[in-house]
Design an enzyme around this catalytic site. Structure first.
Site, PDB file in Angstrom:
ATOM      1  N   CYS A  66       0.804  -1.229   0.000  1.00  0.00           N
ATOM      2  CA  CYS A  66       0.000   0.000   0.000  1.00  0.00           C
ATOM      3  C   CYS A  66       0.833   1.273   0.000  1.00  0.00           C
ATOM      4  O   CYS A  66       0.274   2.372  -0.034  1.00  0.00           O
ATOM      5  CB  CYS A  66      -0.949  -0.010   1.198  1.00  0.00           C
ATOM      6  SG  CYS A  66      -1.986  -1.487   1.250  1.00  0.00           S
TER       7      CYS A  66
ATOM      8  N   HIS B 186      -2.325   7.963   6.528  1.00  0.00           N
ATOM      9  CA  HIS B 186      -2.621   6.673   5.896  1.00  0.00           C
ATOM     10  C   HIS B 186      -3.989   6.192   6.361  1.00  0.00           C
ATOM     11  O   HIS B 186      -4.789   5.727   5.559  1.00  0.00           O
ATOM     12  CB  HIS B 186      -1.529   5.670   6.239  1.00  0.00           C
ATOM     13  CG  HIS B 186      -1.631   4.374   5.502  1.00  0.00           C
ATOM     14  ND1 HIS B 186      -1.583   4.295   4.122  1.00  0.00           N
ATOM     15  CD2 HIS B 186      -1.780   3.095   5.942  1.00  0.00           C
ATOM     16  CE1 HIS B 186      -1.696   3.030   3.745  1.00  0.00           C
ATOM     17  NE2 HIS B 186      -1.821   2.283   4.834  1.00  0.00           N
TER      18      HIS B 186
ATOM     19  N   GLU C 261      -0.308   4.787  13.732  1.00  0.00           N
ATOM     20  CA  GLU C 261       0.032   5.992  12.975  1.00  0.00           C
ATOM     21  C   GLU C 261      -0.122   7.240  13.832  1.00  0.00           C
ATOM     22  O   GLU C 261       0.695   8.168  13.749  1.00  0.00           O
ATOM     23  CB  GLU C 261      -0.812   6.112  11.722  1.00  0.00           C
ATOM     24  CG  GLU C 261      -0.414   7.332  10.886  1.00  0.00           C
ATOM     25  CD  GLU C 261      -1.180   7.477   9.595  1.00  0.00           C
ATOM     26  OE1 GLU C 261      -0.741   8.267   8.736  1.00  0.00           O
ATOM     27  OE2 GLU C 261      -2.224   6.810   9.429  1.00  0.00           O
TER      28      GLU C 261
ATOM     29  N   LYS D  10      -9.378   8.101   3.154  1.00  0.00           N
ATOM     30  CA  LYS D  10      -9.865   6.754   2.851  1.00  0.00           C
ATOM     31  C   LYS D  10     -11.280   6.545   3.391  1.00  0.00           C
ATOM     32  O   LYS D  10     -11.949   5.576   3.017  1.00  0.00           O
ATOM     33  CB  LYS D  10      -8.922   5.703   3.425  1.00  0.00           C
ATOM     34  CG  LYS D  10      -7.581   5.596   2.705  1.00  0.00           C
ATOM     35  CD  LYS D  10      -6.727   4.488   3.298  1.00  0.00           C
ATOM     36  CE  LYS D  10      -5.371   4.393   2.611  1.00  0.00           C
ATOM     37  NZ  LYS D  10      -4.482   5.521   2.947  1.00  0.00           N
TER      38      LYS D  10
ATOM     39  N   HIS E 155      -9.770   2.061   0.616  1.00  0.00           N
ATOM     40  CA  HIS E 155      -8.314   1.887   0.550  1.00  0.00           C
ATOM     41  C   HIS E 155      -7.932   1.405  -0.842  1.00  0.00           C
ATOM     42  O   HIS E 155      -8.212   0.269  -1.216  1.00  0.00           O
ATOM     43  CB  HIS E 155      -7.876   0.891   1.615  1.00  0.00           C
ATOM     44  CG  HIS E 155      -6.393   0.841   1.818  1.00  0.00           C
ATOM     45  ND1 HIS E 155      -5.495   1.504   1.013  1.00  0.00           N
ATOM     46  CD2 HIS E 155      -5.641   0.195   2.751  1.00  0.00           C
ATOM     47  CE1 HIS E 155      -4.274   1.274   1.425  1.00  0.00           C
ATOM     48  NE2 HIS E 155      -4.327   0.487   2.489  1.00  0.00           N
TER      49      HIS E 155
ATOM     50  N   PHE F 100       1.869  -3.472   3.918  1.00  0.00           N
ATOM     51  CA  PHE F 100       2.237  -4.783   4.446  1.00  0.00           C
ATOM     52  C   PHE F 100       3.702  -5.065   4.104  1.00  0.00           C
ATOM     53  O   PHE F 100       4.170  -4.761   3.008  1.00  0.00           O
ATOM     54  CB  PHE F 100       1.355  -5.874   3.833  1.00  0.00           C
ATOM     55  CG  PHE F 100      -0.021  -5.978   4.440  1.00  0.00           C
ATOM     56  CD1 PHE F 100      -0.432  -5.156   5.464  1.00  0.00           C
ATOM     57  CD2 PHE F 100      -0.919  -6.932   3.961  1.00  0.00           C
ATOM     58  CE1 PHE F 100      -1.699  -5.261   6.011  1.00  0.00           C
ATOM     59  CE2 PHE F 100      -2.188  -7.046   4.496  1.00  0.00           C
ATOM     60  CZ  PHE F 100      -2.584  -6.216   5.520  1.00  0.00           C
TER      61      PHE F 100
END
Length: 410
Positions: free
Chosen positions: A160, A300, A311, A332, A337, A398
């Site tokens: 991502c 994010h 985060e 998002k 996402h 990831f």
């Protein structure tokens, strides 16, 4: 002297709009583009909702051309065309023109559909374009061919964080003297039974199927996972000197980037946000800026219970007490996402927030998680002050990939 890098064009196709102006208007208005997936394969899926592109890229492209591309490649080309036109179709030596387009998963839809064809109709019915439809560098190659790029065509794959890493790489191509103009960003289109089931089995997806518009809710105490989205975002980056020589309009300035790795877990973020904080600190150092300069963070903020907290901790660690002065948002909540496309689309939103001096609200934020100690915009757009502004866009993936981009107002 390192060349300054500026942004002269932007293009996107997202769940909230088929182009940048429409997407931006809907994000500013706080309108989510999440809906129920209307396909038979959802019958036994835990999550039946997604951010599907508002305008089907197959309807925009020539039909013959579209059939040769995976959906993620189609989205990339649609966004690239808008970005290139927005930049005024620069006249540039192809040997000084580059393309960097990242994707997290690539052409998985084409691969899964080919498996069905192989099983039902045999090997002879497999498309001769299958290999170029499924290779992860396919979107970059298609965009590079579209504009005739010969300085280099690259395809970073960092889950991502791919789209954001592509922008960082593109800027460094210009700063190192390899190119004058680079089109860069990310794309993804993997709303399909297999990846949806895979993410659901990890308990990463929201199962708020009866409330799709309210399902993605970053930083809200009742968040239950992210909503899969699809789409692409592309930016045209140029050296400031090249842009000035051709009289280009500058919409924003690429100021710096920071890349790091958590080294913690293949799928879970470091709960202390150490890698993410290092990326932000490095990005500010690259930009020659301090935490006090940051007025906005496009986070994010995927709407996962663990990720959002990690985060928030990282932003506080990177900015210290100056975090109180930075308006944070999680877009998002409206797009879902976009995986490999997220960092690029959110970079566009960050640049536009600086241009318009308005931070989009975080949709569906009703009750801020008490563990989030940030000033998160919600309800309506938040104004930014006058003057030279600086913002951070965060993207994490990831594998522990951390990318922070810093932009300045034009």
């Amino acid at each position: 002297m390192t060349p300054q890098v500026v942004i002269t064009g932007m293009g996107a196709t997202t769940p909230v709009g088929g182009d940048v102006p429409t997407s931006w208007a809907n994000v500013l208005a706080g309108r989510p583009g999440i809906r129920v997936i209307e396909e038979d394969w959802t019958h036994d899926q835990a999550s039946k909702i997604a951010g599907i592109m508002a305008v089907d890229p197959g309807d925009v492209l020539d039909r013959v051309q579209a059939r040769k591309m995976d959906r993620c490649e189609q989205a990339a080309v649609v966004a690239a065309r808008e970005a290139w036109a927005h930049a005024g179709a620069p006249e540039v030596d192809p040997l000084r023109l580059g393309a960097v387009v990242g994707t997290g998963i690539g052409g998985i839809r084409s691969l899964m559909e080919a498996q069905d064809t192989l099983r039902e109709k045999g090997a002879s019915r497999i498309s001769p374009h299958l290999v170029t439809m499924i290779m992860p560098n396919g979107p970059a190659a298609m965009v590079g061919l579209e504009i005739g790029a010969r300085a280099g065509v690259h395809a970073p794959v960092s889950a991502c964080a791919s789209g954001a890493e592509a922008i960082s790489y593109a800027a460094r191509m210009i700063q190192s003297g390899r190119a004058d103009v680079v089109i860069a960003g990310g794309t993804e289109a993997c709303i399909h039974a297999v990846p949806m089931a895979g993410f659901a089995s990890m308990r990463a997806l929201s199962t708020r199927n009866d409330d799709p518009l309210g399902a993605s809710r970053p930083y809200d105490i009742d968040r239950d996972g992210f909503v899969m989205g699809e789409g692409a975002g592309l930016l045209v980056l140029e050296s400031a000197a090249f842009a000035a020589a051709r009289g280009a309009t500058v919409y924003g300035v690429y100021a710096g980037s920071g890349l790091s790795a958590d080294g913690h877990h293949i799928a879970q973020p470091d709960p202390h946000g150490l890698g993410a904080a290092r990326a932000m600190v490095a990005a500010l150092a690259d930009a020659g800026a301090s935490p006090a300069d940051v007025v906005h963070v496009n986070a994010h903020a995927t709407s996962t219970p663990q990720g959002d907290i990690a985060e928030a901790v990282a932003i506080r660690a990177a900015l210290g007490d100056d975090a109180d002065a930075a308006v944070v948002t999680g877009t998002k909540s409206m797009t879902g996402h976009l995986l490999g496309g997220a960092g690029a689309v959110e970079s566009i939103f960050t640049i536009l927030a600086l241009r318009d001096r308005l931070v989009p609200p975080t949709a569906n934020l009703v009750s801020l998680d008490p563990e989030v100690h940030l000033d998160v915009a919600a309800g309506s757009p938040r104004p930014l002050p006058a003057g030279d502004l600086l913002a951070i866009n965060n993207s994490f993936g990831f594998g522990g990939h951390d990318v922070a981009l810093v932009f300045r107002s034009a």
